[in-house]
Motif scaffolding. Structure first.
Motif, mmCIF file in Angstrom:
data_model
loop_
_atom_site.group_PDB
_atom_site.id
_atom_site.type_symbol
_atom_site.label_atom_id
_atom_site.label_comp_id
_atom_site.label_asym_id
_atom_site.label_seq_id
_atom_site.Cartn_x
_atom_site.Cartn_y
_atom_site.Cartn_z
ATOM 1 N N ASN A 77 0.830 -1.208 0.000
ATOM 2 C CA ASN A 77 0.000 0.000 0.000
ATOM 3 C C ASN A 77 0.863 1.255 0.000
ATOM 4 N N VAL A 78 1.925 1.230 0.819
ATOM 5 C CA VAL A 78 2.825 2.387 0.892
ATOM 6 C C VAL A 78 3.568 2.567 -0.428
ATOM 7 N N LEU A 79 4.050 1.465 -1.010
ATOM 8 C CA LEU A 79 4.757 1.566 -2.289
ATOM 9 C C LEU A 79 3.838 2.114 -3.378
ATOM 10 N N SER A 80 2.573 1.708 -3.343
ATOM 11 C CA SER A 80 1.639 2.187 -4.360
ATOM 12 C C SER A 80 1.408 3.693 -4.255
ATOM 13 N N SER A 81 1.643 4.260 -3.071
ATOM 14 C CA SER A 81 1.457 5.706 -2.908
ATOM 15 C C SER A 81 2.488 6.500 -3.693
ATOM 16 N N PHE A 82 3.574 5.842 -4.142
ATOM 17 C CA PHE A 82 4.606 6.518 -4.929
ATOM 18 C C PHE A 82 4.245 6.592 -6.415
ATOM 19 N N ILE A 83 3.162 5.926 -6.824
ATOM 20 C CA ILE A 83 2.752 5.976 -8.224
ATOM 21 C C ILE A 83 2.213 7.372 -8.527
ATOM 22 N N PRO A 84 2.667 8.022 -9.602
ATOM 23 C CA PRO A 84 2.187 9.382 -9.921
ATOM 24 C C PRO A 84 0.677 9.432 -10.073
ATOM 25 N N PRO A 85 0.045 10.500 -9.624
ATOM 26 C CA PRO A 85 -1.429 10.584 -9.613
ATOM 27 C C PRO A 85 -2.060 10.587 -10.999
ATOM 28 N N GLU A 101 -7.567 -8.136 -6.304
ATOM 29 C CA GLU A 101 -7.401 -8.772 -5.000
ATOM 30 C C GLU A 101 -8.455 -9.843 -4.782
ATOM 31 N N ASP A 102 -8.134 -10.778 -3.893
ATOM 32 C CA ASP A 102 -9.132 -11.756 -3.458
ATOM 33 C C ASP A 102 -10.189 -11.087 -2.589
ATOM 34 N N ALA A 103 -9.734 -10.336 -1.603
ATOM 35 C CA ALA A 103 -10.622 -9.523 -0.765
ATOM 36 C C ALA A 103 -9.997 -8.137 -0.712
ATOM 37 N N ALA A 104 -10.712 -7.138 -1.172
ATOM 38 C CA ALA A 104 -10.145 -5.801 -1.342
ATOM 39 C C ALA A 104 -9.608 -5.258 -0.021
ATOM 40 N N GLU A 105 -8.300 -5.003 0.019
ATOM 41 C CA GLU A 105 -7.643 -4.481 1.225
ATOM 42 C C GLU A 105 -6.871 -3.202 0.947
ATOM 43 N N LEU A 106 -6.374 -3.050 -0.269
ATOM 44 C CA LEU A 106 -5.536 -1.908 -0.587
ATOM 45 C C LEU A 106 -6.323 -0.613 -0.453
ATOM 46 N N GLN A 107 -5.642 0.420 0.012
ATOM 47 C CA GLN A 107 -6.273 1.730 0.230
ATOM 48 C C GLN A 107 -5.488 2.785 -0.538
ATOM 49 N N LEU A 108 -5.539 2.713 -1.856
ATOM 50 C CA LEU A 108 -4.799 3.651 -2.680
ATOM 51 C C LEU A 108 -5.405 5.046 -2.582
ATOM 52 N N GLN A 109 -4.538 6.043 -2.542
ATOM 53 C CA GLN A 109 -4.977 7.418 -2.369
ATOM 54 C C GLN A 109 -5.158 8.150 -3.694
ATOM 55 N N GLN A 110 -4.669 7.562 -4.790
ATOM 56 C CA GLN A 110 -4.831 8.209 -6.085
ATOM 57 C C GLN A 110 -6.298 8.198 -6.518
#
Length: 438
Positions: free
Chosen positions: A228-236, A244-253
């Motif tokens: 989740n933290v690494l995904s926050s580095f993806i440009p907006p 996902e099998d069960a949605a857990e990620l909390q992406l901010q983009q």
């Protein structure tokens, strides 16, 4: 008496888990049961709103003679049982508890501040089953003897796994992995000592420069949090598809498409797997594909996506080391049923994966990134790995693991790719082996 017989009791006593303080015995148990029974009788056939249920609870408590001073507490307890998750609700509300494990009504454990401890028991297995039903029913899932296992999630994103008799021999089992209401940031992980600021800057540059990153680790090591933290580095401005099998990620983009698998129905039809979703995602014009976890044949499709223009993808895998992570990928590609030679599989892996971030949960409950390892390519039939950073354990200081992060001093091959993408990393970061404080 043998030495073992003399020492075993002391060792067992020392190893016993701490016990969460049990609430006092509730003298109003029968009163609450009467109120719940009447509530079902009067509202059971209606599609009552939450406000209506709350008012009815308070009305019935007064009618049943609840002491005025106890009315707010009893009303809150009944609301938790009727509208929430019963005796588990206070633990779900406690931000210091990260995991709840119910092994039947009489054996409940929690992970609090990184350490396991026992929790007070609940009334009976029926109460546990009621909680499970309340969790899965709004999601359109079911759990019964014909379908005794289920993966689900709570409205706040917490992951739930439930399994009931006859598969669970000691009563219904419920495991809830909680997630922070506010997603952790890289600054949080630095503060927790999961990694150093230097490591964080390298990982930020790696994700920004579209390296394919594999996060590996054992169960409970914090892989999803790190992903989740690494995904926050993806440009907006980039389009992200999460699977996902069960949605857990909390992406901010903002530009995120979230996909979730679906189990088969009672007739065994309608199942949608991660593999199907990965294939479908390729038709959705993704800039990045983030797979919560690869655990089967979908690994082949993920690798092919990484090798065909979908750079910068992220995923996790269960493994005990970076080398073991690659071995697991090989095994899972073979599960796809393709008759591929082992060398061809390894070439696919070496070409697809650029960086492995291996995480581990240590004895004191803390999580550490043990290795940041570059995949440098093939040499003969072997995939060449080179550690960039590693964490070295040095023993224990009281109840805490003592250790230090170390840079290996070897300049990774991806440095040129990172520099070309505009991410400037200090030359001294890779200039020589050195120690860094977490």
């Amino acid at each position: 008496m043998s030495l073992y017989q003399r020492l075993a009791p002391k060792q067992l006593e020392k190893a016993a888990l701490p016990v969460e303080k049990a609430p006092p015995v509730d003298p109003h148990r029968e009163l609450k049961q009467r109120v719940k029974k009447r509530l079902v009788e009067e509202l059971g056939q209606k599609d009552a709103q939450e406000d209506e249920v709350v008012k009815k609870i308070e009305e019935l408590l007064r009618q049943e003679g609840a002491p005025p001073l106890e009315l707010p507490r009893l009303s809150a307890l009944l609301r938790a049982e009727v509208l929430g998750y019963g005796p588990l609700q206070p633990r779900l509300d406690d931000p210091t508890i990260s995991e709840i494990m119910v092994n039947g009504a009489k054996r409940i454990y929690i992970e609090k501040n990184g350490r396991l401890q026992k929790a007070p028991v609940v009334e009976d297995d029926q109460q546990v089953l009621h909680v499970i039903e309340r969790i899965v029913a709004p999601l359109g899932r079911r759990i019964d003897e014909s379908s005794p296992m289920v993966d689900a999630r709570l409205p706040d994103g917490s992951r739930v796994n439930a399994i009931i008799p006859p598969l669970a021999l000691d009563g219904p089992s419920l495991t809830i992995r909680k997630f922070a209401k506010d997603p952790y940031t890289i600054e949080d992980l630095i503060r927790f000592g999961t990694l150093t600021r230097e490591m964080a800057e390298v990982l930020r540059a790696a994700v920004g420069a579209r390296l394919n990153v594999l996060v590996s680790g054992s169960t409970g090591s914090g892989k999803t949090t790190t992903l989740n933290v690494l995904s926050s580095f993806i440009p907006p401005e980039e389009r992200i598809v999460t699977i996902e099998d069960a949605a857990e990620l909390q992406l901010q983009q903002e530009h995120v498409v979230r996909l979730e698998t679906r189990p088969a129905n009672l007739e065994g039809r309608g199942e949608i797997t991660i593999r199907q979703l990965v294939r479908n995602a390729l038709r959705m014009r993704p800039d990045r594909i983030v797979v919560g976890e690869v655990r089967g044949a979908e690994t082949l499709d993920m690798l092919q996506a990484m090798n065909t223009g979908h750079d910068g993808s992220l995923t996790t895998v269960h493994a005990n080391s970076p080398r073991d992570a690659l071995s697991r990928l090989e095994t899972m590609v073979l599960m796809a049923g393709m008759d591929l030679p082992l060398r061809a599989i390894r070439e696919q892996i070496a070409a697809a994966i650029d960086l492995i971030v291996h995480q581990q949960r240590l004895r004191d409950g803390s999580r550490r990134i043990m290795y940041v390892t570059e995949v440098q390519g093939m040499e003969g039939d072997v995939i060449i790995l080179q550690d960039v950073f590693q964490f070295t354990q040095e023993g224990m200081e009281g109840q805490k693991v003592k250790g230090t992060f170390r840079t290996t001093g070897i300049r990774p091959k991806f440095s040129d790719q990172v520099a070309a993408a505009g991410y400037i990393l200090p030359a001294e970061l890779f200039g020589g082996a050195g120690w860094m404080n977490p």
